[in-house]
Write an enzyme that holds these catalytic residues in place. Structure first.
Site, mmCIF file in Angstrom:
data_model
loop_
_atom_site.group_PDB
_atom_site.id
_atom_site.type_symbol
_atom_site.label_atom_id
_atom_site.label_comp_id
_atom_site.label_asym_id
_atom_site.label_seq_id
_atom_site.Cartn_x
_atom_site.Cartn_y
_atom_site.Cartn_z
ATOM 1 C CG HIS A 121 59.283 42.269 -30.496
ATOM 2 N ND1 HIS A 121 59.247 43.109 -31.570
ATOM 3 C CD2 HIS A 121 59.693 41.081 -30.971
ATOM 4 C CE1 HIS A 121 59.649 42.465 -32.653
ATOM 5 N NE2 HIS A 121 59.915 41.214 -32.320
ATOM 6 C CG ASP B 247 66.445 41.997 -37.031
ATOM 7 O OD1 ASP B 247 66.788 40.846 -36.693
ATOM 8 O OD2 ASP B 247 65.253 42.338 -37.123
ATOM 9 N NE ARG C 68 67.162 34.051 -36.628
ATOM 10 C CZ ARG C 68 66.313 34.721 -35.856
ATOM 11 N NH1 ARG C 68 66.188 36.032 -35.965
ATOM 12 N NH2 ARG C 68 65.595 34.104 -34.963
ATOM 13 C CB SER D 176 66.293 39.083 -34.051
ATOM 14 O OG SER D 176 65.196 39.554 -34.767
ATOM 15 C CE LYS E 8 63.348 43.229 -34.688
ATOM 16 N NZ LYS E 8 62.879 42.107 -35.459
#
Ligand code: URA
Length: 429
Positions: free
Chosen positions: A81, A160, A167, A182, A186
């Site tokens: 990520h 999220d 956001r 966030s 996930k």
């Protein structure tokens, strides 16, 4: 509990209890807490921060709003990520490539956030590509192909999905607490064995300075390890876009070129390095050097491209349909010198004003617009050289973007030193 009291508590810099965090997050996910109260809390967290215990509780509360993914095979389950950066297209290549290494890569990605583009927006520039796979569909695809790239669903971290979009349009993106919760909600919900994080810093990332990026990397890794995931992180330099293209359809085109062996070296090197960390973490390779060779072999053989094509087809996409790019307008240097600085924030705003990113939640994206960077930091440029190509059909938007692009580029009188593209922060091996 009273939402306004909890918001005021954080506004005044106090620590929230686990019960208060869960009350706000569950209420928001259920639709009982309105956007304006969640936005106020996000801003209070952005300004006041959270301590590691609150961040873990926020992460766990977000996970608890949905399900965790079941295992579908014996293969190790891995992911990467990125905290988001201009021109970051590594996911498009990394998912299919790690699937070629006999790993399961369930990628739950996001849309554009702030100035940075989102993997889902990029993939949706492919006609028919679906980013809304149901949990059953994604599990089926993972078992069959070893990879998917889709969005958070109503059942996987729904909190999220909503908070991310909120956001994006409320100036509450660059917060260590909110980014950690966030991303890690996930990733933990994906039930991973190993995770590599690409923590970006510099003008084209949410976090401008390296120290803040280190703080974020530490927070992310601590959360991953707490959940039993072998977590590594690289700190990567976003003081200029990754690769040449910034946009949606144009970044897909660049990724495809790379998978066909013709893409930019920086994108390939970062993608390979992140993937190499994963291979070492799960014991597929004894060290990074062996991992790099394995990955190079998959790229050179065309297997990565083939797996990408299969993934796109299984998600309904048609790579055969032309992805149109906007009309080219050149931005030229108004003097000679060395390319000294690129303000990624302004550059990213240039893409947003053309419609390549969002100004309001839910706004649709124009996939055809973008920027092609013709020069890299440190390059010598002569007056009149093309610095950037703007891709956009609309001349008013092009003019707005041109102003931002010109403002974003600083040409200096002396050559500048560049540091490496990435630094190891932590190895999860
Ligand atoms: N990526 C995410 O998924 N969330 C963030 O907050 C930032 C980047």
């Amino acid at each position: 509990m009273i939402p306004a009291v909890i918001i005021s508590k954080k506004r005044d810099g106090q620590k929230l209890t686990e019960a208060e965090i869960r009350f706000m997050i569950f209420g928001y996910a259920r639709g009982d807490l309105p956007d304006y109260q969640m936005a106020a809390l996000a801003m209070a967290i952005f300004i006041r921060g959270m301590d590691p215990e609150e961040i873990s509780q926020l992460t766990d509360a977000m996970i608890a709003t949905g399900n965790r993914m079941e295992r579908v095979s014996e293969r190790p389950r891995v992911d990467k990520h990125s905290t988001g950066g201009l021109g970051d297209k590594t996911s498009l290549i990394l998912g299919p490539m790690l699937a070629c290494c006999d790993l399961d890569v369930p990628m739950i990605s996001g849309r554009g956030l702030g100035i940075t583009g989102g993997t889902l927006d990029k993939l949706e520039s492919i006609a028919g590509y679906r980013c809304d796979l149901s949990e059953q569909e994604s599990q089926r695809q993972l078992a069959k192909l070893g990879c998917f790239i889709t969005g958070a669903t109503e059942t996987l971290v729904p909190a999220d999905k909503k908070l991310y979009a909120l956001r994006d349009v409320t100036g509450t993106v660059p917060s260590v607490a909110l980014i950690t919760a966030s991303i890690m909600s996930k990733k933990i919900a994906e039930t991973l064995d190993a995770l590599v994080l690409d923590v970006k810093w510099g003008t084209g990332a949410f976090l401008g300075d390296l120290d803040k990026a280190r703080e974020l990397a530490l927070s992310l890794c601590a959360n991953g390890k707490r959940a039993g995931i072998a977590t590594s992180a690289l700190l990567s330099d976003m003081n200029q876009p990754l690769g040449r293209m910034v946009g949606n359809a144009c970044e897909v085109a660049e990724s495809i070129e790379l998978m066909q062996g013709k893409g930019p070296a920086d994108v390939w090197e970062l993608t390979r390095e992140l993937s190499a960390y994963v291979l070492v973490s799960v014991g597929r390779s004894v060290d990074l050097e062996q991992a790099r060779l394995l990955l190079q072999g998959h790229l050179d053989s065309g297997r990565v491209m083939e797996r990408f094509e299969q993934m796109v087809a299984m998600q309904g996409g048609d790579l055969g349909q032309t992805r149109r790019l906007g009309r080219v307008t050149e931005v030229r240097a108004d003097r000679s010198g060395w390319l000294e600085r690129i303000d990624g924030q302004r550059l990213g705003q240039g893409v947003i004003v053309m419609g390549g990113g969002r100004m309001q939640a839910g706004q649709s994206i124009d996939p055809s617009v973008g920027l092609a960077m013709e020069r890299r930091l440190g390059d010598r440029v002569e007056k009149g050289d093309v610095l950037v190509q703007i891709l956009c059909d609309d001349s008013v938007k092009t003019e707005a973007a041109r102003g931002l692009v010109l403002d974003s580029i600083c040409i200096g009188e002396r050559p500048v030193d560049r540091i490496g593209l990435w630094q190891e922060f932590e190895s999860g091996a």
